[in-house]
Design a protein around this motif. Structure first.
Motif, PDB file in Angstrom:
ATOM      1  N   GLY A  14       0.828  -1.217   0.000  1.00 55.18           N
ATOM      2  CA  GLY A  14       0.000   0.000   0.000  1.00 55.18           C
ATOM      3  C   GLY A  14       0.856   1.259   0.000  1.00 55.18           C
ATOM      4  O   GLY A  14       0.603   2.207  -0.760  1.00 55.18           O
ATOM      5  N   GLU A  15       1.908   1.262   0.819  1.00 55.40           N
ATOM      6  CA  GLU A  15       2.791   2.449   0.893  1.00 55.40           C
ATOM      7  C   GLU A  15       3.510   2.662  -0.441  1.00 55.40           C
ATOM      8  O   GLU A  15       3.696   3.802  -0.877  1.00 55.40           O
ATOM      9  CB  GLU A  15       3.847   2.270   1.999  1.00 55.40           C
ATOM     10  N   ILE A  16       3.929   1.565  -1.074  1.00 56.65           N
ATOM     11  CA  ILE A  16       4.654   1.694  -2.352  1.00 56.65           C
ATOM     12  C   ILE A  16       3.718   2.269  -3.417  1.00 56.65           C
ATOM     13  O   ILE A  16       4.099   3.189  -4.159  1.00 56.65           O
ATOM     14  CB  ILE A  16       5.196   0.322  -2.804  1.00 56.65           C
ATOM     15  N   CYS A  17       2.505   1.722  -3.474  1.00 59.46           N
ATOM     16  CA  CYS A  17       1.541   2.220  -4.470  1.00 59.46           C
ATOM     17  C   CYS A  17       1.318   3.720  -4.283  1.00 59.46           C
ATOM     18  O   CYS A  17       1.305   4.484  -5.257  1.00 59.46           O
ATOM     19  CB  CYS A  17       0.212   1.481  -4.330  1.00 59.46           C
ATOM     20  N   ARG A  18       1.175   4.156  -3.038  1.00 61.09           N
ATOM     21  CA  ARG A  18       0.906   5.589  -2.792  1.00 61.09           C
ATOM     22  C   ARG A  18       2.129   6.441  -3.123  1.00 61.09           C
ATOM     23  O   ARG A  18       1.992   7.568  -3.593  1.00 61.09           O
ATOM     24  CB  ARG A  18       0.421   5.809  -1.356  1.00 61.09           C
ATOM     25  N   ALA A  19       3.333   5.902  -2.906  1.00 61.40           N
ATOM     26  CA  ALA A  19       4.548   6.673  -3.227  1.00 61.40           C
ATOM     27  C   ALA A  19       4.714   6.845  -4.739  1.00 61.40           C
ATOM     28  O   ALA A  19       5.225   7.870  -5.198  1.00 61.40           O
ATOM     29  CB  ALA A  19       5.778   5.986  -2.630  1.00 61.40           C
ATOM     30  N   ILE A  20       4.273   5.859  -5.509  1.00 61.21           N
ATOM     31  CA  ILE A  20       4.309   6.014  -6.978  1.00 61.21           C
ATOM     32  C   ILE A  20       3.208   7.000  -7.378  1.00 61.21           C
ATOM     33  O   ILE A  20       3.418   7.904  -8.180  1.00 61.21           O
ATOM     34  CB  ILE A  20       4.115   4.649  -7.684  1.00 61.21           C
ATOM     35  N   ASP A  21       2.052   6.809  -6.760  1.00 65.98           N
ATOM     36  CA  ASP A  21       0.895   7.647  -7.112  1.00 65.98           C
ATOM     37  C   ASP A  21       1.151   9.127  -6.836  1.00 65.98           C
ATOM     38  O   ASP A  21       0.758   9.985  -7.617  1.00 65.98           O
ATOM     39  CB  ASP A  21      -0.319   7.164  -6.299  1.00 65.98           C
ATOM     40  N   ASN A  22       1.849   9.429  -5.719  1.00 65.60           N
ATOM     41  CA  ASN A  22       2.038  10.852  -5.391  1.00 65.60           C
ATOM     42  C   ASN A  22       3.305  11.443  -6.023  1.00 65.60           C
ATOM     43  O   ASN A  22       3.685  12.570  -5.720  1.00 65.60           O
ATOM     44  CB  ASN A  22       1.985  11.088  -3.866  1.00 65.60           C
ATOM     45  N   GLY A  23       3.966  10.666  -6.877  1.00 65.84           N
ATOM     46  CA  GLY A  23       5.083  11.206  -7.657  1.00 65.84           C
ATOM     47  C   GLY A  23       6.431  11.127  -6.960  1.00 65.84           C
ATOM     48  O   GLY A  23       7.443  11.548  -7.513  1.00 65.84           O
ATOM     49  N   GLN A  24       6.466  10.563  -5.727  1.00 66.69           N
ATOM     50  CA  GLN A  24       7.746  10.405  -5.026  1.00 66.69           C
ATOM     51  C   GLN A  24       8.678   9.504  -5.841  1.00 66.69           C
ATOM     52  O   GLN A  24       9.888   9.703  -5.857  1.00 66.69           O
ATOM     53  CB  GLN A  24       7.460   9.754  -3.667  1.00 66.69           C
ATOM     54  N   ILE A  25       8.091   8.493  -6.479  1.00 64.94           N
ATOM     55  CA  ILE A  25       8.852   7.622  -7.381  1.00 64.94           C
ATOM     56  C   ILE A  25       8.373   7.938  -8.798  1.00 64.94           C
ATOM     57  O   ILE A  25       7.175   7.884  -9.072  1.00 64.94           O
ATOM     58  CB  ILE A  25       8.573   6.132  -7.071  1.00 64.94           C
ATOM     59  N   GLU A  26       9.332   8.255  -9.672  1.00 62.30           N
ATOM     60  CA  GLU A  26       8.952   8.599 -11.054  1.00 62.30           C
ATOM     61  C   GLU A  26       8.756   7.328 -11.849  1.00 62.30           C
ATOM     62  O   GLU A  26       9.672   6.825 -12.504  1.00 62.30           O
ATOM     63  CB  GLU A  26      10.042   9.453 -11.693  1.00 62.30           C
ATOM     64  N   ALA A  27       7.573   6.777 -11.762  1.00 65.71           N
ATOM     65  CA  ALA A  27       7.265   5.515 -12.444  1.00 65.71           C
ATOM     66  C   ALA A  27       5.757   5.451 -12.649  1.00 65.71           C
ATOM     67  O   ALA A  27       5.012   6.273 -12.117  1.00 65.71           O
ATOM     68  CB  ALA A  27       7.738   4.336 -11.592  1.00 65.71           C
ATOM     69  N   GLU A  28       5.355   4.439 -13.427  1.00 69.46           N
ATOM     70  CA  GLU A  28       3.917   4.251 -13.660  1.00 69.46           C
ATOM     71  C   GLU A  28       3.452   3.049 -12.841  1.00 69.46           C
ATOM     72  O   GLU A  28       4.034   1.965 -12.954  1.00 69.46           O
ATOM     73  CB  GLU A  28       3.686   4.000 -15.161  1.00 69.46           C
ATOM     74  N   LEU A  29       2.432   3.234 -12.043  1.00 69.49           N
ATOM     75  CA  LEU A  29       1.853   2.106 -11.302  1.00 69.49           C
ATOM     76  C   LEU A  29       0.872   1.427 -12.248  1.00 69.49           C
ATOM     77  O   LEU A  29      -0.259   1.865 -12.420  1.00 69.49           O
ATOM     78  CB  LEU A  29       1.152   2.594 -10.024  1.00 69.49           C
ATOM     79  N   TYR A  30       1.346   0.351 -12.885  1.00 66.80           N
ATOM     80  CA  TYR A  30       0.592  -0.237 -14.001  1.00 66.80           C
ATOM     81  C   TYR A  30      -0.374  -1.331 -13.537  1.00 66.80           C
ATOM     82  O   TYR A  30      -1.470  -1.458 -14.045  1.00 66.80           O
ATOM     83  CB  TYR A  30       1.582  -0.819 -15.010  1.00 66.80           C
ATOM     84  N   ALA A  31       0.092  -2.150 -12.561  1.00 69.72           N
ATOM     85  CA  ALA A  31      -0.733  -3.299 -12.154  1.00 69.72           C
ATOM     86  C   ALA A  31      -0.517  -3.612 -10.678  1.00 69.72           C
ATOM     87  O   ALA A  31       0.563  -3.363 -10.135  1.00 69.72           O
ATOM     88  CB  ALA A  31      -0.362  -4.521 -12.995  1.00 69.72           C
ATOM     89  N   ILE A  32      -1.559  -4.160 -10.077  1.00 64.57           N
ATOM     90  CA  ILE A  32      -1.451  -4.598  -8.674  1.00 64.57           C
ATOM     91  C   ILE A  32      -2.121  -5.965  -8.546  1.00 64.57           C
ATOM     92  O   ILE A  32      -2.949  -6.341  -9.371  1.00 64.57           O
ATOM     93  CB  ILE A  32      -2.099  -3.590  -7.676  1.00 64.57           C
ATOM     94  N   TYR A  33      -1.743  -6.686  -7.474  1.00 68.07           N
ATOM     95  CA  TYR A  33      -2.416  -7.957  -7.203  1.00 68.07           C
ATOM     96  C   TYR A  33      -2.355  -8.261  -5.709  1.00 68.07           C
ATOM     97  O   TYR A  33      -1.377  -7.928  -5.036  1.00 68.07           O
ATOM     98  CB  TYR A  33      -1.783  -9.130  -7.980  1.00 68.07           C
ATOM     99  N   ASP A  34      -3.397  -8.886  -5.200  1.00 68.22           N
ATOM    100  CA  ASP A  34      -3.442  -9.414  -3.828  1.00 68.22           C
ATOM    101  C   ASP A  34      -4.542 -10.473  -3.831  1.00 68.22           C
ATOM    102  O   ASP A  34      -5.473 -10.411  -4.645  1.00 68.22           O
ATOM    103  CB  ASP A  34      -3.793  -8.294  -2.826  1.00 68.22           C
TER     104      ASP A  34
END
Ligand SMILES: NC(=O)C1=CN([C@@H]2O[C@H](COP(=O)(O)OP(=O)(O)OC[C@H]3O[C@@H](n4cnc5c(N)ncnc54)[C@H](OP(=O)(O)O)[C@@H]3O)[C@@H](O)[C@H]2O)C=CC1
Ligand SMILES: O=C([O-])CC(=O)C(=O)O
Length: 271
Positions: A14-34
């Motif tokens: 969850g924290e990683i997804c939010r860090a990509i989403d808020n631009g802290q990591i310059e990447a595209e959050l393309y897919a998730i799974y659980d």
């Protein structure tokens, strides 16, 4: 832009997804799974900029550049070989799985053959940078002492198998002493850090681990002592536990976020 898939959407995912989403990591959050729809929905509803697709691992590795495993040791067996066979890089946080030497050798071989990378962030400990530097010369000993409140150790196989009533322990008590190989099997969701130390240092059988329960604590403490040709160092971190998973320290997702940032930056600091 780096396309990332996140496998496991709990405290770390969850924290990683939010860090990509808020631009802290310059990447595209393309897919998730659980395996829990509830976890997927919780993460999805916390995002503002990306709307990742929900994809099982076989599909995910065909679409993304890097899969971040933050699920369980059991998941590593499925996620890592599947990603590497598809020429997809992988970051692993359930590092304890690599105590299985067959899995470790197999994944290293596939990564070499496919020219892929396996990344293991420092996780919830401090000192991996110094240990890696020190390992360029001889290392004599590496010891980890992990001390957690009962909630940080509750439900571990070692606790259940030995019928330890962890909530009735009143003072600081040593629960376990042994090798990292034994520790990550006895406490698979509590001391993955022992595996990270082993991989960076003198291996699973030579890394010593002590696990202590202390009801007076509110933080997860990891103390590392290293001796070698370089001299000696100790490191101690008093970690704030994650609000959604008391076993997991907040520093663990922060370490993954920083390792992901490193992959997308041109200027890199640290060993
Ligand atoms: N390297 C390090 O320093 C650290 C590593 N860790 C490890 O990182 C991992 C993630 O931690 P954390 O986010 O706190 O864990 P959480 O339990 O909060 O989240 C993990 C999520 O992944 C799900 N999951 C587990 N296995 C699978 C699978 N095979 N397929 C699909 N979903 C799966 C879990 O479901 P379910 O609840 O049903 O299992 C859960 O929803 C754990 O293995 C943990 O032990 C944690 C802290 C530090
Ligand atoms: O987060 C921590 O304190 C360490 C942990 O759970 C692990 O290494 O599995």
């Amino acid at each position: 832009m780096l396309k990332i898939g996140v496998f496991g959407c709990g405290a770390i995912g969850g924290e990683i997804c939010r860090a990509i989403d808020n631009g802290q990591i310059e990447a595209e959050l393309y897919a998730i799974y659980d395996r829990h729809d509830e976890s997927l929905n919780r993460v999805k509803s916390s995002l503002e900029n990306f709307d990742p697709q929900i994809m099982e691992i076989v599909e995910m590795v065909r679409e993304v550049d890097l899969v971040v495993e933050c699920a369980s040791q059991q998941a590593v067996y499925e996620v890592v070989p599947t990603a590497l066979h598809a020429k997809c890089d992988v970051m692993v946080v359930s590092v304890g799985a690599f105590a299985d030497t067959q899995l470790l050798e197999m994944t290293e071989n596939i990564a070499r053959e496919k020219n892929c990378r396996i990344y293991v962030p420092s996780g919830a400990i401090c000192g991996i940078d110094g240990l890696i530097s020190a390992s360029a010369a001889g290392l004599h000993s590496v010891t980890l002492t992990t001390e957690k409140p009962p909630g940080g150790l509750r439900g571990a196989p070692f606790v259940l198998e030995n019928n330890i009533d962890i909530d009735s322990i009143t003072g600081r008590t040593v629960l376990f002493e042994g090798s990292a190989t034994e520790a990550v099997q006895a406490f698979p969701a509590n001391v993955n850090v022992a595996a990270t130390l082993s991989l960076a240092g003198i291996g699973f059988d030579n890394t010593r681990v002590r696990i202590v329960v202390n009801p007076a604590l509110t933080r997860n403490i990891h103390e590392i002592a290293v001796e070698g040709e370089f001299g000696r160092f100790t490191s101690r971190v008093e970690n704030v536990p994650s609000p959604t998973n008391p076993k997991t320290s907040y520093l663990a997702p922060l370490s993954v976020i920083s390792t992901l940032k490193k992959l997308t930056q041109s200027f890199n600091v640290g060993t």
